[in-house]
Design an enzyme around this catalytic site. Structure first.
Site, PDB file in Angstrom:
ATOM      1  N   THR A  73       5.767   5.412 -12.280  1.00  0.00           N
ATOM      2  CA  THR A  73       7.144   4.979 -12.576  1.00  0.00           C
ATOM      3  C   THR A  73       7.167   3.601 -13.222  1.00  0.00           C
ATOM      4  O   THR A  73       7.885   3.362 -14.179  1.00  0.00           O
ATOM      5  CB  THR A  73       7.968   4.971 -11.278  1.00  0.00           C
ATOM      6  OG1 THR A  73       7.963   6.286 -10.715  1.00  0.00           O
ATOM      7  CG2 THR A  73       9.409   4.557 -11.554  1.00  0.00           C
TER       8      THR A  73
ATOM      9  N   LEU B 284      14.228   8.594  -3.269  1.00  0.00           N
ATOM     10  CA  LEU B 284      13.302   8.361  -2.170  1.00  0.00           C
ATOM     11  C   LEU B 284      14.009   7.796  -0.942  1.00  0.00           C
ATOM     12  O   LEU B 284      13.810   8.266   0.182  1.00  0.00           O
ATOM     13  CB  LEU B 284      12.187   7.424  -2.627  1.00  0.00           C
ATOM     14  CG  LEU B 284      11.152   7.040  -1.582  1.00  0.00           C
ATOM     15  CD1 LEU B 284      10.524   8.267  -0.938  1.00  0.00           C
ATOM     16  CD2 LEU B 284      10.087   6.162  -2.217  1.00  0.00           C
TER      17      LEU B 284
ATOM     18  N   ARG C 111       7.049  -2.166  -3.029  1.00  0.00           N
ATOM     19  CA  ARG C 111       6.174  -3.035  -3.800  1.00  0.00           C
ATOM     20  C   ARG C 111       5.800  -4.244  -2.956  1.00  0.00           C
ATOM     21  O   ARG C 111       6.619  -4.782  -2.221  1.00  0.00           O
ATOM     22  CB  ARG C 111       6.860  -3.515  -5.099  1.00  0.00           C
ATOM     23  CG  ARG C 111       7.035  -2.434  -6.154  1.00  0.00           C
ATOM     24  CD  ARG C 111       5.700  -2.036  -6.771  1.00  0.00           C
ATOM     25  NE  ARG C 111       5.840  -1.029  -7.814  1.00  0.00           N
ATOM     26  CZ  ARG C 111       5.761   0.274  -7.624  1.00  0.00           C
ATOM     27  NH1 ARG C 111       5.567   0.745  -6.394  1.00  0.00           N
ATOM     28  NH2 ARG C 111       5.876   1.119  -8.627  1.00  0.00           N
TER      29      ARG C 111
ATOM     30  N   ASP D  20       2.426  -0.349   2.891  1.00  0.00           N
ATOM     31  CA  ASP D  20       1.542   0.472   2.074  1.00  0.00           C
ATOM     32  C   ASP D  20       1.226  -0.227   0.754  1.00  0.00           C
ATOM     33  O   ASP D  20       0.530   0.334  -0.085  1.00  0.00           O
ATOM     34  CB  ASP D  20       2.202   1.836   1.798  1.00  0.00           C
ATOM     35  CG  ASP D  20       1.280   2.792   1.060  1.00  0.00           C
ATOM     36  OD1 ASP D  20       0.144   3.001   1.532  1.00  0.00           O
ATOM     37  OD2 ASP D  20       1.685   3.330   0.001  1.00  0.00           O
TER      38      ASP D  20
ATOM     39  N   GLU E  80      -3.196  -5.575  -6.034  1.00  0.00           N
ATOM     40  CA  GLU E  80      -3.880  -4.332  -5.663  1.00  0.00           C
ATOM     41  C   GLU E  80      -4.914  -3.956  -6.720  1.00  0.00           C
ATOM     42  O   GLU E  80      -4.581  -3.980  -7.913  1.00  0.00           O
ATOM     43  CB  GLU E  80      -2.859  -3.203  -5.498  1.00  0.00           C
ATOM     44  CG  GLU E  80      -1.878  -3.452  -4.359  1.00  0.00           C
ATOM     45  CD  GLU E  80      -0.765  -2.410  -4.300  1.00  0.00           C
ATOM     46  OE1 GLU E  80      -0.111  -2.317  -3.257  1.00  0.00           O
ATOM     47  OE2 GLU E  80      -0.557  -1.693  -5.310  1.00  0.00           O
TER      48      GLU E  80
ATOM     49  N   HIS F 187      -1.986   1.721  -0.358  1.00  0.00           N
ATOM     50  CA  HIS F 187      -1.122   2.292  -1.396  1.00  0.00           C
ATOM     51  C   HIS F 187      -1.344   3.805  -1.485  1.00  0.00           C
ATOM     52  O   HIS F 187      -1.491   4.383  -2.571  1.00  0.00           O
ATOM     53  CB  HIS F 187      -1.374   1.637  -2.755  1.00  0.00           C
ATOM     54  CG  HIS F 187      -0.186   1.717  -3.675  1.00  0.00           C
ATOM     55  ND1 HIS F 187       0.246   0.664  -4.434  1.00  0.00           N
ATOM     56  CD2 HIS F 187       0.674   2.741  -3.938  1.00  0.00           C
ATOM     57  CE1 HIS F 187       1.313   1.029  -5.140  1.00  0.00           C
ATOM     58  NE2 HIS F 187       1.589   2.295  -4.849  1.00  0.00           N
TER      59      HIS F 187
ATOM     60  N   ALA G 171       0.684   6.176   0.112  1.00  0.00           N
ATOM     61  CA  ALA G 171       1.851   6.995   0.442  1.00  0.00           C
ATOM     62  C   ALA G 171       2.057   8.131  -0.554  1.00  0.00           C
ATOM     63  O   ALA G 171       2.550   9.198  -0.191  1.00  0.00           O
ATOM     64  CB  ALA G 171       3.098   6.128   0.523  1.00  0.00           C
ATOM     65  N   TRP G 172       1.673   7.920  -1.784  1.00  0.00           N
ATOM     66  CA  TRP G 172       1.995   8.869  -2.859  1.00  0.00           C
ATOM     67  C   TRP G 172       0.897   9.906  -3.104  1.00  0.00           C
ATOM     68  O   TRP G 172       1.075  10.793  -3.948  1.00  0.00           O
ATOM     69  CB  TRP G 172       2.208   8.103  -4.168  1.00  0.00           C
ATOM     70  CG  TRP G 172       0.940   7.600  -4.784  1.00  0.00           C
ATOM     71  CD1 TRP G 172       0.195   6.521  -4.380  1.00  0.00           C
ATOM     72  CD2 TRP G 172       0.226   8.164  -5.887  1.00  0.00           C
ATOM     73  NE1 TRP G 172      -0.923   6.385  -5.161  1.00  0.00           N
ATOM     74  CE2 TRP G 172      -0.927   7.374  -6.095  1.00  0.00           C
ATOM     75  CE3 TRP G 172       0.460   9.268  -6.719  1.00  0.00           C
ATOM     76  CZ2 TRP G 172      -1.857   7.652  -7.099  1.00  0.00           C
ATOM     77  CZ3 TRP G 172      -0.468   9.539  -7.728  1.00  0.00           C
ATOM     78  CH2 TRP G 172      -1.613   8.725  -7.902  1.00  0.00           C
TER      79      TRP G 172
END
Length: 311
Positions: free
Chosen positions: A74, A158, A233, A257, A262, A285, A287-288
């Protein structure tokens, strides 16, 4: 059209790229690329497919045949958008590809923190359950979610999905006004919601209005048992101030997360604090990353390629 994927490894080895291949005459796939390598790899390509590789102005200026950048995410902050517009390069991203995955992860953090899972797992591993004078341990005060107040920052797809899942646990859900736009928003601001919230979940972008939205001053307004969750974020929370509040018993639990940098190659105070007896969860990171969400990124990118060629 010829396309090049610059960082296919960011999608994982189990993702099927054939929906993208079907939209193209030619596709070169590279697991990882630097910005410098991108210039050579994108030479003679009309399409760049990229997740996190930085495509800056000098790189784009060196690619006269480039027409389209498909971002496998995104966020487009790794693309010099002003340069792309000046050079008539279209940039297309993907959205809502991981709604179910990220919402599930958010609820996992909420449930684990509410039940003080990090603390009780530590106790069990240290043998403290076996030392109990009766059948269980009650060292850490847990939080029953039913009837509790959840404040969500971000009422997009979300945020709304997280609210729906929380309501299934009997929680009362309120959405905050968009930070920085409170005067034109009928919803209550986070400053008003935060002191009454039992759980706060962040699902908003990082910008000037949300950077350190939860700083030391706002953290001081929370209930001492409140849980704070960030699957949005890094930097929306002042992580060091939140860690200080957690250590001081002024925050009930913290689950993140995301971090400001990163991967955190130089470490981070929250990672260091995982060795302490705190109600703290840090995930990478992730979660996705369900297979369904990652495959959905491919499908949506194929749609972007199809739509671009039919314009």
């Amino acid at each position: 059209m010829k396309a090049v994927i610059l960082d296919a490894a960011s999608l994982g080895p189990d993702v099927d790229l054939s929906p993208i291949r079907r939209q193209l005459d030619s596709l070169d796939v590279h697991d990882l690329s630097t910005t410098a390598e991108s210039r050579e790899r994108l030479a003679n390509a009309q399409v760049a497919i990229v997740n996190k590789v930085v495509l800056d102005a000098p790189t784009l200026e060196a690619l006269p045949e480039l027409e389209l950048i498909c971002v496998l995410a995104t966020g487009t902050n790794n693309i010099d958008m002003a340069a792309a517009e000046r050079l008539n390069i279209t940039v297309k991203n993907v959205t809502a590809y991981g709604t179910a995955s990220v919402a599930q992860h958010t609820l996992m953090l909420m449930l684990a923190l509410a039940n003080r899972l990090p603390l009780y797992q530590r106790d069990v591993a240290a043998g403290r359950w076996g030392e109990s004078p009766f059948f269980c341990r009650m060292d850490h005060r847990t939080l029953q979610l039913e009837g509790k107040q959840l404040a969500i920052v971000g009422q997009g797809e979300l945020g709304k999905r997280v609210g729906q899942l929380a309501e299934a646990f009997g929680m009362r859900v309120t959405y905050a006004a968009r930070p920085g736009n409170e005067s034109a928003d009928s919803r209550p601001g986070i400053a008003e919601l935060a002191p009454e919230a039992d759980v706060i979940s962040l699902h908003c972008p990082l910008n000037d209005a949300t950077r350190h939205l939860f700083d030391a001053a706002r953290l001081a307004t929370l209930k001492p048992d409140a849980l704070l969750i960030n699957c949005a974020r890094g930097g929306i929370i002042d992580e060091e101030a939140a860690l200080d509040a957690l250590r001081g018993g002024r925050l009930g639990g913290l689950g993140v997360d995301v971090l400001p940098v990163e991967p955190p190659r130089d470490g981070h105070p929250l990672i260091d604090a995982l060795t302490e007896p705190l109600n703290l969860i840090v995930t990478p990171h992730s979660a996705w990353i369900t297979p369904e969400a990652r495959q959905n990124v491919v499908a949506l990118t194929a749609d972007n390629l199809h739509d671009y060629q039919r314009r």
